[in-house]
Motif scaffolding. Structure first.
Motif, PDB file in Angstrom:
ATOM      1  N   LEU A  86       0.826  -1.213   0.000  1.00  0.00           N
ATOM      2  CA  LEU A  86       0.000   0.000   0.000  1.00  0.00           C
ATOM      3  C   LEU A  86       0.861   1.265   0.000  1.00  0.00           C
ATOM      4  N   LYS A  87       1.980   1.218   0.717  1.00  0.00           N
ATOM      5  CA  LYS A  87       2.903   2.358   0.686  1.00  0.00           C
ATOM      6  C   LYS A  87       3.608   2.456  -0.666  1.00  0.00           C
ATOM      7  N   TYR A  88       3.998   1.314  -1.228  1.00  0.00           N
ATOM      8  CA  TYR A  88       4.721   1.259  -2.499  1.00  0.00           C
ATOM      9  C   TYR A  88       3.921   1.883  -3.643  1.00  0.00           C
TER      10      TYR A  88
ATOM     11  N   ASP B 238      -9.286  -2.022   9.492  1.00  0.00           N
ATOM     12  CA  ASP B 238     -10.664  -1.539   9.349  1.00  0.00           C
ATOM     13  C   ASP B 238     -11.433  -2.305   8.259  1.00  0.00           C
ATOM     14  N   GLY B 239     -10.761  -3.232   7.579  1.00  0.00           N
ATOM     15  CA  GLY B 239     -11.429  -4.051   6.568  1.00  0.00           C
ATOM     16  C   GLY B 239     -11.637  -3.349   5.242  1.00  0.00           C
ATOM     17  N   GLN B 240     -10.838  -2.329   4.952  1.00  0.00           N
ATOM     18  CA  GLN B 240     -10.994  -1.563   3.722  1.00  0.00           C
ATOM     19  C   GLN B 240     -10.223  -2.140   2.533  1.00  0.00           C
ATOM     20  N   VAL B 241      -9.425  -3.183   2.780  1.00  0.00           N
ATOM     21  CA  VAL B 241      -8.570  -3.727   1.723  1.00  0.00           C
ATOM     22  C   VAL B 241      -9.048  -5.142   1.355  1.00  0.00           C
ATOM     23  N   ILE B 242      -9.186  -5.373   0.063  1.00  0.00           N
ATOM     24  CA  ILE B 242      -9.619  -6.665  -0.457  1.00  0.00           C
ATOM     25  C   ILE B 242      -8.457  -7.299  -1.219  1.00  0.00           C
TER      26      ILE B 242
ATOM     27  N   ASP C 161      -9.776   1.577  -2.007  1.00  0.00           N
ATOM     28  CA  ASP C 161     -10.214   2.930  -2.348  1.00  0.00           C
ATOM     29  C   ASP C 161     -10.673   3.036  -3.806  1.00  0.00           C
ATOM     30  N   GLY C 162     -11.363   2.003  -4.281  1.00  0.00           N
ATOM     31  CA  GLY C 162     -11.909   2.024  -5.633  1.00  0.00           C
ATOM     32  C   GLY C 162     -10.922   1.701  -6.739  1.00  0.00           C
TER      33      GLY C 162
END
Length: 71
Positions: free
Chosen positions: A17-19, A35-39, A61-62
């Motif tokens: 995610l940082k990369y 928080d469960g925002q990543v699939i 994030d879409g």
């Protein structure tokens, strides 16, 4: 879908995610993951140490990313 190339066997989800500049820091990565925002591969992933390998698909994030190993 954005293709993200890595030159190692795997990359952890938090580092990924940082990369890709989806988050500003490891602390933010930890929060959005917990928080469960990543699939990952169509399943909610709550482990920031999850190893992503060639062909894994990450959605956040879409935006969808596919991991491609350059080796």
């Amino acid at each position: 879908m954005r293709e993200i190339k890595i030159d190692t066997e795997y990359i952890t989800l938090g580092k990924f995610l940082k990369y890709v500049n989806a988050v500003d820091s490891g602390a933010v990565a930890k929060l959005v993951i917990l928080d469960g925002q990543v699939i990952v591969n169509d399943e909610v992933e709550v482990r920031r140490g999850k190893k992503l390998r060639d062909g894994d698909v990450v959605s956040f994030d879409g935006i969808k990313y596919i991991v491609k190993n350059e080796n």
